[in-house]
Design a protein around this motif. Structure first.
Motif, PDB file in Angstrom:
ATOM      1  N   ILE A   1       0.896  -1.125  -0.072  1.00 13.37           N
ATOM      2  CA  ILE A   1       0.085  -0.066  -0.086  1.00 13.37           C
ATOM      3  C   ILE A   1       0.920   1.221  -0.103  1.00 13.37           C
ATOM      4  N   TYR A   2       1.940   1.300   1.024  1.00 12.01           N
ATOM      5  CA  TYR A   2       2.854   2.400   0.823  1.00 12.01           C
ATOM      6  C   TYR A   2       3.468   2.627  -0.610  1.00 12.01           C
ATOM      7  N   PHE A  60       1.070   4.180  -2.781  1.00 12.37           N
ATOM      8  CA  PHE A  60       1.071   5.694  -2.386  1.00 12.37           C
ATOM      9  C   PHE A  60       2.032   6.605  -2.943  1.00 12.37           C
ATOM     10  N   TRP A  61       3.478   5.783  -3.037  1.00 11.09           N
ATOM     11  CA  TRP A  61       5.006   6.611  -3.329  1.00 11.09           C
ATOM     12  C   TRP A  61       4.643   6.755  -4.842  1.00 11.09           C
ATOM     13  N   SER A  80       4.325  10.999   0.452  1.00 11.60           N
ATOM     14  CA  SER A  80       3.645   9.773   0.602  1.00 11.60           C
ATOM     15  C   SER A  80       3.869   9.285   1.966  1.00 11.60           C
ATOM     16  N   TYR A  94       0.323   8.087   3.949  1.00 12.56           N
ATOM     17  CA  TYR A  94       0.382   6.719   4.425  1.00 12.56           C
ATOM     18  C   TYR A  94      -0.040   6.670   5.899  1.00 12.56           C
TER      19      TYR A  94
END
Length: 91
Positions: A11-12, A15-16, A62, A66
């Motif tokens: 998930i990170y 986002f990144w 991000s 997050y």
């Protein structure tokens, strides 16, 4: 436990990656705008991409997003039942 860690990393990473694509156009000057045109290149090609600066800002933004999303999830503000209710999928 291991799957939760890998899910968090995945998930990170999403986002990144999305944040990186949002950051790419900022601060870019094309060769046409700058007046420096290298032979054999497109006039719209950037003079300097400033990628290190963009990667650093992408990581900061991000991580913040997050962190907000993780806090929302663990505090109970962001869960499947609540989102389903907000979108009108359940009664």
């Amino acid at each position: 436990m291991v799957s939760a860690i890998f899910s968090g990393v995945a998930i990170y990473f999403v986002f990144w990656w999305i944040t990186l694509f949002l950051m790419l156009p900022f601060g870019v000057r094309s060769q046409h705008e700058d007046g420096e045109h290298a032979p054999g290149t497109d006039p719209g090609a950037p003079v300097r991409a400033l990628m290190l600066r963009k990667v650093i800002w992408t990581t900061i933004i991000s991580l913040t997003l997050y962190g907000i999303a993780a806090w929302s999830y663990y505090s109970g503000l962001l869960n499947v039942a609540r989102l389903s209710r907000l979108m009108g999928f359940s009664d």
